[in-house]
Design an enzyme around this catalytic site. Structure first.
Site, mmCIF file in Angstrom:
data_model
loop_
_atom_site.group_PDB
_atom_site.id
_atom_site.type_symbol
_atom_site.label_atom_id
_atom_site.label_comp_id
_atom_site.label_asym_id
_atom_site.label_seq_id
_atom_site.Cartn_x
_atom_site.Cartn_y
_atom_site.Cartn_z
ATOM 1 N N TYR A 105 0.656 -1.186 0.088
ATOM 2 C CA TYR A 105 -0.021 -0.101 -0.103
ATOM 3 C C TYR A 105 0.913 1.170 -0.044
ATOM 4 C CZ TYR A 105 -4.166 2.596 -0.228
ATOM 5 O OH TYR A 105 -5.263 3.226 -0.819
ATOM 6 N N ARG A 158 -7.908 10.613 -8.701
ATOM 7 C CA ARG A 158 -7.133 11.180 -7.870
ATOM 8 C C ARG A 158 -6.476 9.983 -6.855
ATOM 9 N NH1 ARG A 158 -8.209 11.457 -2.204
ATOM 10 N NH2 ARG A 158 -7.099 9.676 -2.599
ATOM 11 N N LYS A 176 -6.015 -2.222 -1.876
ATOM 12 C CA LYS A 176 -6.964 -2.156 -0.681
ATOM 13 C C LYS A 176 -7.592 -3.449 -0.256
ATOM 14 C CE LYS A 176 -7.503 2.060 0.807
ATOM 15 N NZ LYS A 176 -8.223 3.290 1.174
ATOM 16 N N GLU A 247 -13.334 4.471 -4.028
ATOM 17 C CA GLU A 247 -11.875 4.756 -3.817
ATOM 18 C C GLU A 247 -11.388 5.711 -4.747
ATOM 19 O OE1 GLU A 247 -10.614 3.273 -1.041
ATOM 20 O OE2 GLU A 247 -8.889 4.526 -1.390
ATOM 21 N N ASP A 248 -10.549 6.774 -4.370
ATOM 22 C CA ASP A 248 -9.727 7.762 -5.010
ATOM 23 C C ASP A 248 -10.536 8.153 -6.454
ATOM 24 O OD1 ASP A 248 -8.026 7.471 -3.176
ATOM 25 O OD2 ASP A 248 -6.508 6.575 -4.288
ATOM 26 N N ASP A 270 -14.015 5.596 1.236
ATOM 27 C CA ASP A 270 -13.036 5.555 2.006
ATOM 28 C C ASP A 270 -12.567 6.614 2.394
ATOM 29 O OD1 ASP A 270 -11.742 3.902 4.087
ATOM 30 O OD2 ASP A 270 -9.906 4.157 2.709
ATOM 31 N N ASP A 271 -12.046 7.652 1.183
ATOM 32 C CA ASP A 271 -11.374 8.846 1.265
ATOM 33 C C ASP A 271 -11.993 9.526 2.234
ATOM 34 O OD1 ASP A 271 -9.584 7.911 -0.726
ATOM 35 O OD2 ASP A 271 -11.036 8.163 -2.147
ATOM 36 N N ASN A 410 -0.569 11.665 1.422
ATOM 37 C CA ASN A 410 0.127 10.646 1.042
ATOM 38 C C ASN A 410 0.410 10.821 -0.628
ATOM 39 O OD1 ASN A 410 -0.443 9.041 3.102
ATOM 40 N ND2 ASN A 410 -2.310 8.286 2.525
HETATM 41 P P1 NAI Z 1 -8.787 16.492 -2.773
HETATM 42 O O1 NAI Z 1 -8.162 16.641 -4.082
HETATM 43 O O2 NAI Z 1 -10.192 16.124 -2.397
HETATM 44 O O3 NAI Z 1 -8.620 17.780 -1.659
HETATM 45 C C1 NAI Z 1 -7.208 18.489 -1.572
HETATM 46 C C2 NAI Z 1 -7.375 19.968 -0.998
HETATM 47 O O4 NAI Z 1 -6.335 20.357 -0.886
HETATM 48 C C3 NAI Z 1 -8.304 20.683 -1.745
HETATM 49 O O5 NAI Z 1 -9.129 21.360 -1.023
HETATM 50 C C4 NAI Z 1 -7.306 21.631 -2.447
HETATM 51 O O6 NAI Z 1 -8.013 22.938 -2.569
HETATM 52 C C5 NAI Z 1 -6.404 21.793 -1.198
HETATM 53 N N1 NAI Z 1 -5.153 22.338 -1.653
HETATM 54 C C6 NAI Z 1 -4.406 22.257 -2.669
HETATM 55 N N2 NAI Z 1 -3.386 22.762 -2.599
HETATM 56 C C7 NAI Z 1 -3.186 23.474 -1.701
HETATM 57 C C8 NAI Z 1 -2.362 24.409 -1.334
HETATM 58 N N3 NAI Z 1 -1.556 25.080 -1.780
HETATM 59 N N4 NAI Z 1 -2.746 25.257 0.079
HETATM 60 C C9 NAI Z 1 -3.812 24.839 0.819
HETATM 61 N N5 NAI Z 1 -4.703 24.062 0.204
HETATM 62 C C10 NAI Z 1 -4.512 23.255 -0.790
HETATM 63 O O7 NAI Z 1 -7.959 15.462 -1.723
HETATM 64 P P2 NAI Z 1 -8.428 14.429 -0.571
HETATM 65 O O8 NAI Z 1 -9.282 13.238 -0.868
HETATM 66 O O9 NAI Z 1 -8.765 15.419 0.400
HETATM 67 O O10 NAI Z 1 -6.780 13.787 -0.360
HETATM 68 C C11 NAI Z 1 -5.819 15.008 -0.010
HETATM 69 C C12 NAI Z 1 -4.751 14.152 0.599
HETATM 70 O O11 NAI Z 1 -4.849 13.406 1.766
HETATM 71 C C13 NAI Z 1 -4.082 13.263 -0.432
HETATM 72 O O12 NAI Z 1 -2.630 13.323 -0.258
HETATM 73 C C14 NAI Z 1 -4.346 11.796 0.074
HETATM 74 O O13 NAI Z 1 -3.551 10.758 -0.070
HETATM 75 C C15 NAI Z 1 -4.461 12.308 1.469
HETATM 76 N N6 NAI Z 1 -5.151 11.311 2.274
HETATM 77 C C16 NAI Z 1 -4.882 10.456 3.349
HETATM 78 C C17 NAI Z 1 -5.351 9.583 4.264
HETATM 79 C C18 NAI Z 1 -4.980 9.055 5.351
HETATM 80 O O14 NAI Z 1 -3.551 8.861 5.404
HETATM 81 N N7 NAI Z 1 -5.530 8.400 6.365
HETATM 82 C C19 NAI Z 1 -6.750 9.095 3.629
HETATM 83 C C20 NAI Z 1 -7.321 9.908 2.493
HETATM 84 C C21 NAI Z 1 -6.508 10.871 1.727
#
Ligand code: NAI
Length: 553
Positions: A105, A158, A176, A247-248, A270-271, A410
């Site tokens: 993963y 994504r 997953k 997912e994603d 899940d996200d 991530n």
């Molecule tokens: P998303 O694309 O829905 O949201 C990303 C957000 O970040 C958006 O609101 C965007 O406006 C904001 N953003 C982008 N550039 C920015 C900047 N320069 N300054 C401030 N905000 C900014 O993506 P999602 O699904 O919310 O995932 C975000 C991250 O969280 C990914 O890296 C994902 O891998 C990680 N994630 C981690 C998890 C975990 O560790 N348990 C689970 C789900 C997601």
């Protein structure tokens, strides 16, 4: 004489023999076939003479594994094993979960997605492309295993924080579902990874001769929704007992699809929901270190996407359960996105952010928002590497004895800060968790073992509970119960090391406990498809598959 394979449903299924048996990864035992089995099943001569035990096979796999030079080679080694012998693969993963999870993963799976077409060996799962619209049910019928119970589906738009990976996003459902089996004992024969290929915006892939997906821009709007709708209806028809995990998907689709389908079928995202539960569990544990109740925290999110807003919504409902009013609870969650602090006066905001847009003065960036709000916790879900820089962590440490710093983006390359930075810049006072794993680190003479806010603490157990009681829907109350259960399993010895989640080595116990909690919610809320048995833990444990070889003869 025809041999039959016993299976949990008590049905008798003809067992293939000879080379066909060796090439069926769900049935193969490789060099562990006994002499009697080799004789009866036409395997004599097809295997070297010595019979190995499962433990000896595990030792051989790990020996080879540790000789590999790169994580990607380790990934290929494991996935190839999965293609040959699933029982052995899962035994290896279950016995070495902490070492192998970062390979099967995040972060390594991200690299695999990026090079999918170049690494391709054997297909796994179902590829449903836009070209197949109108006949998706027929494709589902091509899947060779009956009674699918868990589907993980992506459209690859994504992938982790890596953006649009097109058809290469298939690595995520595959990974997953491996975790569903390894962490919660979902029978691998009952799992199905699905890639919905509607094209990609990734120009690099569109130009790559080895790219394996449709060479077109993504289908959008009503056509996309109709395509996903046809897929869900086809699942309902062909695999009616399957839980569908989204997912994603990109956030512009994810929230809408969740709202559209959550009351109609057995589904979750899940996200949005899994991330929310694992983060809420982390905040419950942090409470034991900071001495502050959840409803007394002020949480500032960097990133207002699926993960951030999903976490915010679950925190609000948990604060309400602690006695806060909905308004008070929302005022304790603030968001900074790429345009600064999310405030009501901002124009043209995406719908999912509106409920967290407060009446407040705008702030252009994280540091200015942090200084205005003096939060007790910052949660990074932005995909912006190093956004929690020294001034940010120092500002948090100035206003809090124990600043909560969750850098959840991530893979590791996108993490908002490293464990060492969070502990180092806060004088060892940060309560830290990350999305991808960080190794233990020493700061000021103390060794910290950072916790991983890894969704695999939550979704396998939720899936197990849903499968065991045949729940009709997956609800936020189930995720809240999962979060509470996870936090309860954190030991004082974990907290003493700085770790706010239990050790991953306990993951099967964690999943079983979460499965029970989730099934109990389903029974209580009238969502279970079976009568509540007297012994719910026995029901859940009975639904868990363990990687052990059957005796065929
Ligand atoms: P998303 O694309 O829905 O949201 C990303 C957000 O970040 C958006 O609101 C965007 O406006 C904001 N953003 C982008 N550039 C920015 C900047 N320069 N300054 C401030 N905000 C900014 O993506 P999602 O699904 O919310 O995932 C975000 C991250 O969280 C990914 O890296 C994902 O891998 C990680 N994630 C981690 C998890 C975990 O560790 N348990 C689970 C789900 C997601």
């Amino acid at each position: 004489m025809t041999h039959h394979l016993p299976n949990p449903a008590g049905l008798q299924q003809a067992l293939p023999s000879g080379a066909a048996l060796l090439h069926d990864p769900l049935l193969n035992k490789g060099t562990a076939f006994t002499l009697a089995e080799r004789h009866a099943l036409g395997l004599e001569g097809l295997l070297p003479p010595h019979v190995h035990t499962l433990e000896e096979q595990v030792a051989r796999v790990m020996d080879n594994y540790r000789n590999k030079q790169t994580d990607l080679e380790r990934y290929i080694h494991l996935v190839s094993l999965q293609d040959r012998n699933e029982t052995l693969f899962y035994r290896v993963v279950v016995d070495h979960i902490e070492e192998l999870m970062p390979i099967i993963y995040t972060p390594t799976v991200g690299q695999a997605c990026q090079q999918w077409g170049h690494l391709f060996r054997r297909p796994r799962g179902l590829y449903v492309s836009w070209r197949d619209r109108g006949r998706i049910a027929a494709l589902l019928r091509n899947w060779p295993h009956g009674d699918v119970r868990v589907i993980v589906v992506t459209d690859g738009e994504r992938i982790l924080g890596l953006g649009d990976q097109g058809v290469g996003g298939m690595g995520i459902p595959v990974g997953k579902l491996s975790l569903y089996t390894a962490c919660a004992g979902i029978d691998p024969a009952r799992t199905l990874p699905v890639m919905l290929d509607v094209g990609t915006e990734n120009e690099g892939y569109l130009r790559d001769p080895l790219y394996m997906g449709l060479r077109q821009k993504r289908v959008r709007g009503p056509d996309f929704d109709a395509f996903v709708g046809e897929f869900i209806e086809a699942v309902r028809e062909v695999m009616p007992r399957a839980l569908i995990q989204f997912e994603d998907f990109a956030n512009l689709n994810a929230f809408r699809l969740l709202e559209q389908w959550r009351e109609k079928v057995c589904t979750f995202n899940d996200d949005i929901q899994g991330t929310a539960a694992v983060t809420l569990a982390g905040l419950y544990s942090a409470q034991r270190l900071t001495g502050k109740k959840l409803r007394e925290q002020t949480i500032l999110f960097l990133g207002a996407g699926e993960a951030g807003v999903g976490i915010g919504e679950l925190i609000v409902s948990a604060m309400i359960e602690e006695g806060a009013t909905p308004e008070e609870a929302r005022r304790r969650c603030w968001f900074v996105d790429s345009q600064g602090l999310v405030v009501r006066s901002r124009k043209g905001m995406a719908a999912h952010k509106l409920r967290f847009a407060h009446d407040a003065a705008p702030a252009p960036d994280l540091l200015s928002a942090l200084e205005a709000l003096a939060p007790t916790a910052i949660v990074g879900v932005s995909t912006v590497a190093r956004a929690f820089n020294r001034p940010v962590i120092e500002a948090m440490a100035r206003v809090n004895d124990r600043p909560i710093v969750f850098a959840l983006s991530n893979p590791t390359s996108k993490s908002e800060c490293t464990a060492e930075e969070a502990y180092g810049w806060s004088g060892g006072r940060a309560v830290f968790a990350s999305g991808s794993p960080f190794p233990p680190c020493a700061v000021g003479g103390k060794t910290f073992v950072p916790g991983q806010g890894n969704n695999s603490y939550i979704f396998p157990g939720v899936g197990l509970g849903v499968v065991a009681c045949q729940a009709r829907h997956v609800t936020d109350r189930m995720f809240a119960a999962a979060a509470r259960t996870l936090a309860e399993l954190v030991e004082p010895s974990d907290l003493a090391m700085g770790r706010i989640y239990p050790s991953l080595t306990r993951i099967r116990e964690v999943s079983a406990r979460i499965g029970v909690a989730v099934a109990e919610v389903a029974f209580r809320d009238g969502l279970a498809g079976i009568e509540r048995p007297a012994d719910v833990p026995a029901l859940v444990r009975g639904a868990m598959w363990t990687p052990e070889y059957p005796v065929y003869v």
